[in-house]
Design a protein around this motif. Structure first.
Motif, mmCIF file in Angstrom:
data_model
loop_
_atom_site.group_PDB
_atom_site.id
_atom_site.type_symbol
_atom_site.label_atom_id
_atom_site.label_comp_id
_atom_site.label_asym_id
_atom_site.label_seq_id
_atom_site.Cartn_x
_atom_site.Cartn_y
_atom_site.Cartn_z
ATOM 1 N N ASN A 16 -45.273 17.193 9.415
ATOM 2 C CA ASN A 16 -45.802 18.427 8.635
ATOM 3 C C ASN A 16 -47.418 18.876 9.475
ATOM 4 O O ASN A 16 -47.850 19.846 8.944
ATOM 5 C CB ASN A 16 -46.114 18.309 7.372
ATOM 6 C CG ASN A 16 -47.185 17.477 6.958
ATOM 7 O OD1 ASN A 16 -47.650 16.599 7.346
ATOM 8 N ND2 ASN A 16 -47.539 17.740 5.594
ATOM 9 N N GLU A 25 -48.840 21.802 7.442
ATOM 10 C CA GLU A 25 -47.988 22.781 6.704
ATOM 11 C C GLU A 25 -48.021 22.396 5.273
ATOM 12 O O GLU A 25 -47.980 20.968 4.813
ATOM 13 C CB GLU A 25 -46.716 22.896 7.258
ATOM 14 C CG GLU A 25 -46.532 23.477 8.875
ATOM 15 C CD GLU A 25 -45.229 23.398 9.242
ATOM 16 O OE1 GLU A 25 -44.237 23.432 8.548
ATOM 17 O OE2 GLU A 25 -44.977 23.357 10.344
ATOM 18 N N ASP A 26 -47.910 23.455 4.377
ATOM 19 C CA ASP A 26 -47.805 22.970 3.014
ATOM 20 C C ASP A 26 -46.477 22.487 2.615
ATOM 21 O O ASP A 26 -45.510 23.180 3.331
ATOM 22 C CB ASP A 26 -48.091 24.228 2.268
ATOM 23 C CG ASP A 26 -49.585 24.670 1.989
ATOM 24 O OD1 ASP A 26 -50.554 23.808 2.392
ATOM 25 O OD2 ASP A 26 -49.847 25.871 2.050
ATOM 26 N N VAL A 27 -46.488 21.535 2.094
ATOM 27 C CA VAL A 27 -45.036 20.949 1.698
ATOM 28 C C VAL A 27 -44.706 21.455 0.257
ATOM 29 O O VAL A 27 -45.547 21.497 -0.674
ATOM 30 C CB VAL A 27 -45.253 19.354 1.472
ATOM 31 C CG1 VAL A 27 -43.986 18.710 1.131
ATOM 32 C CG2 VAL A 27 -45.753 18.728 2.652
ATOM 33 N N LYS A 28 -43.741 21.960 0.117
ATOM 34 C CA LYS A 28 -42.973 22.582 -1.106
ATOM 35 C C LYS A 28 -42.979 21.479 -2.081
ATOM 36 O O LYS A 28 -42.026 20.589 -1.590
ATOM 37 C CB LYS A 28 -42.061 23.527 -0.880
ATOM 38 C CG LYS A 28 -41.280 24.147 -2.041
ATOM 39 C CD LYS A 28 -40.397 25.050 -1.710
ATOM 40 C CE LYS A 28 -39.833 25.591 -2.932
ATOM 41 N NZ LYS A 28 -38.279 26.414 -2.930
ATOM 42 N N LYS A 29 -43.405 21.816 -2.846
ATOM 43 C CA LYS A 29 -43.146 20.692 -4.102
ATOM 44 C C LYS A 29 -41.961 20.954 -4.868
ATOM 45 O O LYS A 29 -41.394 21.998 -5.036
ATOM 46 C CB LYS A 29 -44.296 20.477 -5.250
ATOM 47 C CG LYS A 29 -45.219 20.112 -4.663
ATOM 48 C CD LYS A 29 -46.773 20.038 -5.707
ATOM 49 C CE LYS A 29 -48.028 19.799 -5.229
ATOM 50 N NZ LYS A 29 -48.967 19.613 -6.057
ATOM 51 N N PRO A 30 -40.760 19.977 -5.213
ATOM 52 C CA PRO A 30 -39.661 20.274 -5.818
ATOM 53 C C PRO A 30 -39.673 21.049 -7.038
ATOM 54 O O PRO A 30 -40.804 20.443 -7.885
ATOM 55 C CB PRO A 30 -39.053 18.907 -5.934
ATOM 56 C CG PRO A 30 -40.276 17.873 -5.876
ATOM 57 C CD PRO A 30 -41.142 18.650 -4.956
ATOM 58 N N ASP A 31 -39.014 21.787 -7.553
ATOM 59 C CA ASP A 31 -38.970 22.587 -8.729
ATOM 60 C C ASP A 31 -38.628 21.407 -9.939
ATOM 61 O O ASP A 31 -37.633 20.731 -9.706
ATOM 62 C CB ASP A 31 -38.066 23.656 -8.908
ATOM 63 C CG ASP A 31 -38.380 24.753 -7.981
ATOM 64 O OD1 ASP A 31 -39.721 25.025 -7.617
ATOM 65 O OD2 ASP A 31 -37.727 25.573 -7.372
#
Length: 118
Positions: A82, A104-110
């Protein structure tokens, strides 16, 4: 050349370092920024290299002395997937090289809460 952080992996023997932090500092006393190269190689590998060559001359009426020293260095760091390699920045001040690699921002899982019944 000393580098911070100085953690060099969990028992692996390699010349590529997987850092936890993406801010690296290198202590390079006596070197000018023109004598240091910072490059990104294929495979997200950050390479810091350089060469120094110094000559010191002392003389008076009875003697003349010339001391020469030279050397090269090379360090490689594997960057995480990333890492924004197009936005890497390097600066050098008072013999300290600072390399900053933004991530890069890592999208946290919902996370969906489940109600417990019973």
């Amino acid at each position: 050349m000393s580098l911070i952080p100085s953690f060099f992996g969990a028992g692996r023997r390699t010349n590529v370092f997987d850092p936890f932090s993406l801010d690296l500092w290198a202590d390079l006393p006596g070197l000018k920024k023109e004598e240091v190269k910072v490059e990104i190689e294929e495979g997200n590998v950050l390479q810091i290299s350089g060469e120094r060559s110094r000559e010191k001359e002392d003389k008076n009426d009875t003697w003349h002395r010339v001391e020469r020293s030279s050397g090269r260095f090379l360090r490689r760091f594997r960057l995480p997937e990333n890492a924004k390699v197009d936005h890497v920045k390097a600066s050098m001040e008072n013999g300290v090289l600072t390399v900053t690699v933004p991530k890069e921002d890592v999208k946290k899982p919902d996370v969906k809460p489940i109600q417990i019944t019973g």
